[in-house]
Design a protein around this motif. Structure first.
Motif, mmCIF file in Angstrom:
data_model
loop_
_atom_site.group_PDB
_atom_site.id
_atom_site.type_symbol
_atom_site.label_atom_id
_atom_site.label_comp_id
_atom_site.label_asym_id
_atom_site.label_seq_id
_atom_site.Cartn_x
_atom_site.Cartn_y
_atom_site.Cartn_z
ATOM 1 N N ILE A 42 0.846 -1.196 0.000
ATOM 2 C CA ILE A 42 0.000 0.000 0.000
ATOM 3 C C ILE A 42 0.880 1.244 0.000
ATOM 4 O O ILE A 42 0.633 2.204 -0.739
ATOM 5 N N ARG A 43 1.923 1.210 0.814
ATOM 6 C CA ARG A 43 2.826 2.362 0.896
ATOM 7 C C ARG A 43 3.582 2.587 -0.418
ATOM 8 O O ARG A 43 3.852 3.712 -0.809
ATOM 9 N N GLU A 44 3.903 1.497 -1.094
ATOM 10 C CA GLU A 44 4.663 1.612 -2.338
ATOM 11 C C GLU A 44 3.790 2.042 -3.514
ATOM 12 O O GLU A 44 4.191 2.885 -4.325
ATOM 13 N N HIS A 45 2.578 1.463 -3.612
ATOM 14 C CA HIS A 45 1.758 1.667 -4.809
ATOM 15 C C HIS A 45 0.551 2.580 -4.590
ATOM 16 O O HIS A 45 -0.105 2.958 -5.576
ATOM 17 N N THR A 46 0.225 2.900 -3.332
ATOM 18 C CA THR A 46 -0.945 3.727 -2.979
ATOM 19 C C THR A 46 -2.196 3.372 -3.783
ATOM 20 O O THR A 46 -2.730 4.219 -4.517
ATOM 21 N N PRO A 47 -2.662 2.124 -3.692
ATOM 22 C CA PRO A 47 -3.873 1.746 -4.435
ATOM 23 C C PRO A 47 -5.110 2.448 -3.879
ATOM 24 O O PRO A 47 -5.201 2.718 -2.685
ATOM 25 N N GLU A 48 -6.039 2.742 -4.770
ATOM 26 C CA GLU A 48 -7.298 3.357 -4.351
ATOM 27 C C GLU A 48 -8.235 2.294 -3.756
ATOM 28 O O GLU A 48 -9.072 2.607 -2.913
ATOM 29 N N LEU A 49 -8.094 1.071 -4.237
ATOM 30 C CA LEU A 49 -9.012 -0.005 -3.833
ATOM 31 C C LEU A 49 -8.221 -1.260 -3.503
ATOM 32 O O LEU A 49 -7.245 -1.591 -4.177
ATOM 33 N N ILE A 50 -8.682 -1.983 -2.478
ATOM 34 C CA ILE A 50 -8.095 -3.281 -2.133
ATOM 35 C C ILE A 50 -9.200 -4.328 -2.132
ATOM 36 O O ILE A 50 -10.258 -4.123 -1.516
ATOM 37 N N VAL A 51 -8.989 -5.422 -2.838
ATOM 38 C CA VAL A 51 -9.903 -6.566 -2.789
ATOM 39 C C VAL A 51 -9.216 -7.616 -1.924
ATOM 40 O O VAL A 51 -8.197 -8.192 -2.327
ATOM 41 N N LEU A 52 -9.759 -7.847 -0.739
ATOM 42 C CA LEU A 52 -9.057 -8.591 0.304
ATOM 43 C C LEU A 52 -9.763 -9.890 0.694
ATOM 44 O O LEU A 52 -10.944 -9.886 1.050
ATOM 45 N N ASP A 53 -9.019 -10.984 0.640
ATOM 46 C CA ASP A 53 -9.522 -12.267 1.160
ATOM 47 C C ASP A 53 -9.257 -12.305 2.665
ATOM 48 O O ASP A 53 -8.310 -11.688 3.154
ATOM 49 N N LEU A 54 -10.087 -13.019 3.401
ATOM 50 C CA LEU A 54 -9.879 -13.144 4.845
ATOM 51 C C LEU A 54 -9.029 -14.352 5.196
ATOM 52 O O LEU A 54 -8.349 -14.363 6.211
ATOM 53 N N LYS A 55 -9.068 -15.375 4.344
ATOM 54 C CA LYS A 55 -8.358 -16.621 4.633
ATOM 55 C C LYS A 55 -6.947 -16.574 4.049
ATOM 56 O O LYS A 55 -6.694 -17.042 2.945
ATOM 57 N N LEU A 56 -6.048 -15.984 4.812
ATOM 58 C CA LEU A 56 -4.656 -15.884 4.403
ATOM 59 C C LEU A 56 -3.795 -16.577 5.449
ATOM 60 O O LEU A 56 -4.121 -16.557 6.636
ATOM 61 N N GLU A 57 -2.696 -17.188 5.020
ATOM 62 C CA GLU A 57 -1.794 -17.814 5.981
ATOM 63 C C GLU A 57 -1.048 -16.742 6.761
ATOM 64 O O GLU A 57 -0.726 -15.685 6.238
ATOM 65 N N GLY A 58 -0.753 -17.061 7.996
ATOM 66 C CA GLY A 58 -0.028 -16.106 8.828
ATOM 67 C C GLY A 58 -0.951 -15.016 9.323
ATOM 68 O O GLY A 58 -1.827 -15.251 10.140
ATOM 69 N N MET A 59 -0.777 -13.805 8.809
ATOM 70 C CA MET A 59 -1.633 -12.686 9.195
ATOM 71 C C MET A 59 -2.962 -12.783 8.448
ATOM 72 O O MET A 59 -2.998 -12.744 7.216
ATOM 73 N N GLN A 158 -7.859 -22.165 12.729
ATOM 74 C CA GLN A 158 -6.673 -22.975 12.424
ATOM 75 C C GLN A 158 -6.684 -24.279 13.225
ATOM 76 O O GLN A 158 -6.382 -25.355 12.698
ATOM 77 N N LEU A 159 -7.021 -24.181 14.496
ATOM 78 C CA LEU A 159 -7.095 -25.383 15.344
ATOM 79 C C LEU A 159 -8.190 -26.327 14.846
ATOM 80 O O LEU A 159 -8.006 -27.547 14.803
ATOM 81 N N ALA A 160 -9.325 -25.753 14.465
ATOM 82 C CA ALA A 160 -10.437 -26.575 13.981
ATOM 83 C C ALA A 160 -10.085 -27.283 12.677
ATOM 84 O O ALA A 160 -10.622 -28.348 12.379
ATOM 85 N N HIS A 161 -9.175 -26.705 11.907
ATOM 86 C CA HIS A 161 -8.704 -27.350 10.671
ATOM 87 C C HIS A 161 -7.702 -28.468 10.969
ATOM 88 O O HIS A 161 -7.271 -29.169 10.057
ATOM 89 N N GLY A 162 -7.339 -28.605 12.236
ATOM 90 C CA GLY A 162 -6.431 -29.685 12.622
ATOM 91 C C GLY A 162 -4.965 -29.313 12.590
ATOM 92 O O GLY A 162 -4.091 -30.184 12.686
ATOM 93 N N LYS A 163 -4.644 -28.031 12.467
ATOM 94 C CA LYS A 163 -3.241 -27.623 12.426
ATOM 95 C C LYS A 163 -2.616 -27.721 13.821
ATOM 96 O O LYS A 163 -3.225 -27.296 14.801
ATOM 97 N N PRO A 164 -1.410 -28.274 13.937
ATOM 98 C CA PRO A 164 -0.728 -28.325 15.236
ATOM 99 C C PRO A 164 -0.258 -26.940 15.684
ATOM 100 O O PRO A 164 -0.057 -26.050 14.860
ATOM 101 N N ASN A 165 -0.069 -26.801 16.980
ATOM 102 C CA ASN A 165 0.347 -25.512 17.539
ATOM 103 C C ASN A 165 1.610 -24.965 16.880
ATOM 104 O O ASN A 165 1.725 -23.770 16.609
ATOM 105 N N LYS A 166 2.600 -25.843 16.648
ATOM 106 C CA LYS A 166 3.876 -25.385 16.086
ATOM 107 C C LYS A 166 3.700 -24.780 14.695
ATOM 108 O O LYS A 166 4.342 -23.782 14.360
ATOM 109 N N LEU A 167 2.835 -25.392 13.890
ATOM 110 C CA LEU A 167 2.615 -24.871 12.538
ATOM 111 C C LEU A 167 1.898 -23.522 12.597
ATOM 112 O O LEU A 167 2.255 -22.588 11.868
ATOM 113 N N ILE A 168 0.897 -23.426 13.459
ATOM 114 C CA ILE A 168 0.177 -22.151 13.618
ATOM 115 C C ILE A 168 1.145 -21.062 14.071
ATOM 116 O O ILE A 168 1.137 -19.947 13.565
ATOM 117 N N ALA A 169 1.995 -21.420 15.041
ATOM 118 C CA ALA A 169 2.980 -20.454 15.558
ATOM 119 C C ALA A 169 3.921 -19.986 14.455
ATOM 120 O O ALA A 169 4.212 -18.794 14.328
#
Length: 208
Positions: A42-59, A158-169
């Motif tokens: 966002i800082r680099e390209h200053t887009p006017e619009l963002i189309v955002l998915d909620l299901k992303l790994e990590g953040m 993430q837990l409900a999907h069966g991911k172990p704590n270490k992977l989530i971390a």
């Protein structure tokens, strides 16, 4: 020139969203597949619009949305996700999103949402009354889920999907101990005695 940023890790979805944006006159379209990359882009390209998915790994997309608002970056956000709106739409709205479209809808709905947002309007589907035709138990569960923080909700899924704590971390750049603490807190808040029950709760409430 109109610019937009697509945040999604599925190439087919990205290609479809690109087509929609191009029909709406966006000439500069950037893509991010990880939540952690969004603010720098966002800082680099200053887009006017963002189309955002909620299901992303990590953040998660919700955390991205909260960060955009906290930093005070100026951009309009359309949520385009497979996550059911019952728990996520109110959170996205509070965090500053201007539209919410599910991926099960026709692409024309995404196009309508982008048109509305570009004109300064919001675009949200009507929410059904959560109490109609549902058992008291499930209504109580939804009330408890609504009290979770965005990060707690993300870890619950993430837990409900069966991911172990270490992977989530690892995916969330947290310590194993922190995720373990979140897991214990979730079990207590939701009154669940095992991960099996936690998964069943998530399925009942359309979180999976």
């Amino acid at each position: 020139m109109s610019s937009a940023l697509i945040v999604d890790d599925h190439p087919v979805v990205v290609a479809a969203v690109k087509l929609v944006l191009e029909t709406q006159g966006y000439t500069q379209i950037h893509v991010a597949s990880r939540g952690v990359d969004v603010v720098p882009m966002i800082r680099e390209h200053t887009p006017e619009l963002i189309v955002l998915d909620l299901k992303l790994e990590g953040m998660s997309g919700l955390e991205v949305l909260e960060r955009i608002r906290a930093i005070g970056l100026s951009c309009k956000v359309v949520i385009f996700t497979s996550s059911e709106p019952v728990h996520y739409l109110p959170r996205c709205r509070r965090a500053g999103a201007m539209a919410y479209v599910t991926k099960s809808a026709q692409l024309q709905q995404l196009q309508s949402a982008i048109k509305a947002v570009r004109s300064g309007y919001t675009f949200f589907p009507e929410m059904p009354d959560a109490s109609v035709g549902q058992f008291d138990m499930q209504s109580n569960e939804r009330a408890l889920i609504d009290l979770l923080s965005d990060r707690e909700l993300h870890i619950l899924v993430q837990l409900a999907h069966g991911k172990p704590n270490k992977l989530i971390a690892s995916e969330m750049n947290l310590s194993h101990k922190t995720v373990s603490t979140y897991k214990t807190r979730l079990m207590m808040k939701l009154g669940m005695g095992s991960l099996v029950l936690l998964r069943e709760l998530a399925k009942r409430n359309q979180l999976l």
